[in-house]
Motif scaffolding. Structure first.
Motif, short mmCIF file in Angstrom:
data_model
loop_
_atom_site.label_atom_id
_atom_site.label_comp_id
_atom_site.label_asym_id
_atom_site.label_seq_id
_atom_site.Cartn_x
_atom_site.Cartn_y
_atom_site.Cartn_z
N ALA A 190 22.21 -20.25 38.70
CA ALA A 190 23.12 -19.96 37.47
C ALA A 190 23.78 -18.75 38.05
O ALA A 190 23.36 -18.12 38.71
N GLY A 191 24.99 -18.35 37.54
CA GLY A 191 25.89 -17.33 37.76
C GLY A 191 27.29 -17.58 37.92
O GLY A 191 27.68 -18.61 38.20
N THR A 192 27.98 -16.49 37.95
CA THR A 192 29.37 -16.68 38.00
C THR A 192 29.94 -16.82 39.36
O THR A 192 31.06 -17.76 39.55
N THR A 193 29.28 -16.35 40.50
CA THR A 193 29.61 -16.66 41.71
C THR A 193 29.30 -18.02 42.09
O THR A 193 30.05 -18.82 43.01
N THR A 194 28.08 -18.57 41.67
CA THR A 194 27.76 -20.09 41.95
C THR A 194 28.53 -20.84 41.14
O THR A 194 29.02 -21.92 41.77
N GLN A 195 29.22 -20.54 40.19
CA GLN A 195 30.20 -21.18 39.41
C GLN A 195 31.49 -21.47 40.22
O GLN A 195 32.06 -22.61 40.24
N GLU A 196 31.88 -20.55 40.99
CA GLU A 196 33.02 -20.33 41.67
C GLU A 196 32.66 -21.37 43.04
O GLU A 196 33.40 -22.07 43.46
#
Length: 313
Positions: free
Chosen positions: A88-94
């Protein structure tokens, strides 16, 4: 801006108020002295200690250009037909948004945001863990998530976190998230950490991945004045972590201050000090390669010259 978003980068502040980062840094230091915010490397956050964790809306506004460049570079590690885990995370979302173009890929994740980014990729299979939904970061946590990962084996794990130091490795502010991340790591032959420069040198409560377990770090280029981030990269490299630096100084076609590397572009590896051991037969030679910054036994001046040389390349 910090009150509205929870966190903000110095670059973004300088852009909004149309002044230099040097001026912004001085003002942020004065605001910290008044107890109105806490400084972080490359940014500022609302006051709080080790236990404070920003929610998704706050994190999504911090270092957005850097996360985009990191995701572009990290996507080049993934090959067709691979099975990977993505935390999870905003960087992994990217990263997940870019993985939608990789055919035959299987992605195991505990992140609703990662799953959503891949939901319409008809050539990518998404496997979600069980668990209890943690609303602040849209992730599944708890014993259900951890049990669903038992017996799983994949080539790589892509993880982010709240902080990264050479001494403790990757860490996060939430105990449940840390426990699931450790389970994700156990399922992978290699561990790739995605962390922008604002997280380098930051330590938080719960360790998720010790430094000696991290195979590779994909990060952005720290500002020239950020000696602490450069020192942390040096220390990580000395411990055998392969460092891949995305971006550089902004070029004429760069609208976000970071030169993004096209996804799935093979890059040349430059060995780092201390040969990294491979895990489960998936060494650094598997899949597209990344050019890594060599941060050897150098003085600050020599290291700065080396980084400048890498920028020109």
């Amino acid at each position: 801006m910090v009150r509205a978003n929870g966190a903000v980068s110095l670059r973004e502040l300088a852009r909004v108020v149309q002044t230099s980062e040097v001026t912004v840094r001085r003002d942020v230091r004065a605001l910290e002295a008044e107890g109105l915010l806490d400084r972080r490397h490359g940014g500022a956050v609302l006051p709080g200690g080790f236990t404070r964790e920003s929610g998704f809306p706050q994190k999504s506004h911090l270092a957005t250009a850097e996360k985009t460049a990191i995701a572009d570079l990290a996507a080049g590690l993934v090959e067709e037909g691979e099975a990977i885990v993505v935390g999870a995370g905003t960087t992994t979302q990217e990263l997940a948004r870019r993985l939608a173009r990789v055919p035959g890929l299987t992605v195991v994740t505990n992140s609703l945001l990662v799953a959503q980014a891949l939901a319409h990729a008809n050539r990518v299979e998404v496997v979600m863990t069980g668990g209890t939904l943690r609303g602040s970061n849209y992730a599944l946590v708890g014993s259900g998530a951890e049990q669903s990962l038992q017996g799983l084996r994949v080539s790589r794990a892509f993880l982010s976190g709240s902080g990264l130091t050479a001494e403790r490795g990757l860490s996060t502010s939430n105990m449940l998230s840390a426990s699931v991340d450790r389970a994700l790591v156990q399922a992978a032959a290699e561990v790739v950490v995605l962390a922008d420069h604002t997280k380098l040198g930051t330590d938080t409560m719960f360790q998720t991945v010790p430094t000696d377990v991290i195979t590779r770090l994909v990060t952005d280029e720290p500002p020239t004045h950020d000696d602490r981030a450069a020192t942390e990269l040096q220390a990580l490299a000395d411990q055998g972590v392969q460092i891949a630096v995305a971006g550089g100084s902004a070029g004429p076609n760069s609208g976000n201050g970071v030169d993004s590397v096209p996804a799935r572009q093979p890059r040349r590896d430059v060995p780092l000090p201390g040969q990294r051991r491979t895990h489960g037969g998936h060494g650094s030679g598997a899949g597209p390669q990344l050019r890594s910054a060599v941060l050897g036994e150098q003085s600050p001046g020599e290291r700065a010259a080396r980084v400048a040389d890498l920028r020109r390349r």
